[in-house]
Design a protein around this motif. Structure first.
Motif, PDB file in Angstrom:
ATOM      1  N   UNK A  21       0.832  -1.199   0.000  1.00 48.08           N
ATOM      2  CA  UNK A  21       0.000   0.000   0.000  1.00 48.08           C
ATOM      3  C   UNK A  21       0.869   1.251   0.000  1.00 48.08           C
ATOM      4  N   UNK A  22       1.871   1.280   0.855  1.00 48.49           N
ATOM      5  CA  UNK A  22       2.762   2.439   0.946  1.00 48.49           C
ATOM      6  C   UNK A  22       3.482   2.696  -0.376  1.00 48.49           C
ATOM      7  N   UNK A  23       3.954   1.646  -1.016  1.00 46.22           N
ATOM      8  CA  UNK A  23       4.633   1.789  -2.307  1.00 46.22           C
ATOM      9  C   UNK A  23       3.680   2.367  -3.350  1.00 46.22           C
ATOM     10  N   UNK A  28       1.065   7.496  -6.948  1.00 40.75           N
ATOM     11  CA  UNK A  28      -0.157   8.067  -7.509  1.00 40.75           C
ATOM     12  C   UNK A  28      -0.667   9.211  -6.631  1.00 40.75           C
ATOM     13  N   UNK A  29      -1.308  10.165  -7.281  1.00 41.42           N
ATOM     14  CA  UNK A  29      -1.968  11.271  -6.578  1.00 41.42           C
ATOM     15  C   UNK A  29      -3.482  11.074  -6.571  1.00 41.42           C
ATOM     16  N   UNK A  30      -3.926   9.915  -7.049  1.00 36.12           N
ATOM     17  CA  UNK A  30      -5.355   9.627  -7.135  1.00 36.12           C
ATOM     18  C   UNK A  30      -5.827   8.914  -5.864  1.00 36.12           C
ATOM     19  N   UNK A  31      -7.136   8.780  -5.765  1.00 38.47           N
ATOM     20  CA  UNK A  31      -7.706   7.966  -4.691  1.00 38.47           C
ATOM     21  C   UNK A  31      -7.254   6.528  -4.910  1.00 38.47           C
ATOM     22  N   UNK A  32      -6.891   5.868  -3.842  1.00 39.39           N
ATOM     23  CA  UNK A  32      -6.379   4.508  -3.912  1.00 39.39           C
ATOM     24  C   UNK A  32      -7.315   3.600  -3.121  1.00 39.39           C
ATOM     25  N   UNK A  33      -7.620   2.420  -3.681  1.00 37.83           N
ATOM     26  CA  UNK A  33      -8.519   1.477  -3.024  1.00 37.83           C
ATOM     27  C   UNK A  33      -7.796   0.146  -2.850  1.00 37.83           C
ATOM     28  N   UNK A  34      -7.762  -0.317  -1.607  1.00 36.92           N
ATOM     29  CA  UNK A  34      -7.187  -1.616  -1.271  1.00 36.92           C
ATOM     30  C   UNK A  34      -8.354  -2.592  -1.179  1.00 36.92           C
ATOM     31  N   UNK A  35      -8.400  -3.546  -2.097  1.00 40.81           N
ATOM     32  CA  UNK A  35      -9.496  -4.510  -2.179  1.00 40.81           C
ATOM     33  C   UNK A  35      -9.024  -5.823  -1.579  1.00 40.81           C
ATOM     34  N   UNK A  36      -9.759  -6.322  -0.589  1.00 40.89           N
ATOM     35  CA  UNK A  36      -9.384  -7.590   0.045  1.00 40.89           C
ATOM     36  C   UNK A  36     -10.632  -8.273   0.588  1.00 40.89           C
ATOM     37  N   UNK A  37     -10.456  -9.508   0.989  1.00 43.07           N
ATOM     38  CA  UNK A  37     -11.547 -10.229   1.641  1.00 43.07           C
ATOM     39  C   UNK A  37     -11.423 -10.049   3.144  1.00 43.07           C
ATOM     40  N   UNK A  38     -12.515 -10.249   3.838  1.00 44.27           N
ATOM     41  CA  UNK A  38     -12.563 -10.117   5.294  1.00 44.27           C
ATOM     42  C   UNK A  38     -13.291 -11.332   5.861  1.00 44.27           C
ATOM     43  N   UNK A  39     -12.636 -12.475   5.763  1.00 38.95           N
ATOM     44  CA  UNK A  39     -13.235 -13.730   6.210  1.00 38.95           C
ATOM     45  C   UNK A  39     -12.815 -13.984   7.661  1.00 38.95           C
ATOM     46  N   UNK A  40     -13.785 -14.101   8.576  1.00 37.36           N
ATOM     47  CA  UNK A  40     -13.407 -14.376   9.963  1.00 37.36           C
ATOM     48  C   UNK A  40     -12.939 -15.822  10.135  1.00 37.36           C
ATOM     49  N   UNK A  41     -12.197 -16.060  11.180  1.00 39.11           N
ATOM     50  CA  UNK A  41     -11.755 -17.414  11.500  1.00 39.11           C
ATOM     51  C   UNK A  41     -10.384 -17.731  10.928  1.00 39.11           C
ATOM     52  N   UNK A  42      -9.949 -18.953  11.169  1.00 40.38           N
ATOM     53  CA  UNK A  42      -8.613 -19.373  10.737  1.00 40.38           C
ATOM     54  C   UNK A  42      -8.503 -19.562   9.234  1.00 40.38           C
ATOM     55  N   UNK A  43      -9.538 -20.131   8.611  1.00 43.36           N
ATOM     56  CA  UNK A  43      -9.512 -20.365   7.162  1.00 43.36           C
ATOM     57  C   UNK A  43      -9.992 -19.096   6.463  1.00 43.36           C
ATOM     58  N   UNK A  44      -9.071 -18.384   5.876  1.00 44.13           N
ATOM     59  CA  UNK A  44      -9.392 -17.107   5.228  1.00 44.13           C
ATOM     60  C   UNK A  44      -9.836 -17.262   3.778  1.00 44.13           C
TER      61      UNK A  44
END
Length: 176
Positions: A21-23, A28-44
């Protein structure tokens, strides 16, 4: 894997994500979006996770039109992730991301985190939306996570039900 080792590996994965994310923020000078999953528990990455993720990528392209993918699609202990930038202002970007996160019940398992060009993270509250509720009850998700209010068996069963819609081969990629 022991809980302590898992916790250490999760922290390392988060550190690597923060570096990516930092890199990207430096390029860029634009809006940046970090897309990820958010699965609870051990198995992601239970079955259906990758189909959900690819559905979200298709929704991003449908909703935003042209985006600039700032990283390669990656995968770590926490699941898949990718970053994109858009010339839209951060508030509009966050609004569109919340719409995607709320477009399907299983989309609740997605995180689309928006950062302004000045590296500030915009939360749902910053654009007038309430914080996310728990997957299982009406309390704030952060409260239930912090207090371990719900047992893992119940959470996993609910995640499985949400992902069932994305376990059909007609919806997309089923790896994972």
């Amino acid at each position: 894997m022991s809980y302590a080792k898992l916790q250490t590996e999760i922290l390392l994965a988060r550190d690597v994500r923060e570096q990516v994310l930092s890199a990207c923020q430096q390029t860029t000078e634009e809006s940046l979006v970090f897309v990820s999953t958010a699965i609870p528990g051990r198995n992601k990455t239970p079955y259906g996770t990758y189909s959900l993720f690819h559905w979200a990528l298709a929704e991003i392209e449908r909703v935003f039109g042209s985006v600039r993918w700032q990283s390669n699609l990656s995968h770590d202990l926490l699941g898949p992730y990718i970053l994109f930038s858009t010339p839209r202002d951060p508030e509009e970007t966050k609004q569109l991301c919340v719409e995607i996160e709320e477009a399907h019940p299983a989309a609740r398992l997605m995180d689309l985190d928006v950062y302004s060009a000045s590296v500030e993270r915009l939360g749902r509250e910053d654009i007038g939306f309430p914080p996310r509720c728990c997957l299982l009850c009406d309390d704030l998700a952060t409260n239930c996570i912090r207090t371990h209010r719900h047992d893992s068996k119940t959470l996993n069963a609910h995640v499985t039900r949400l992902l069932n819609a994305f376990s059909d081969k007609t919806i997309g990629c089923n790896a994972g």
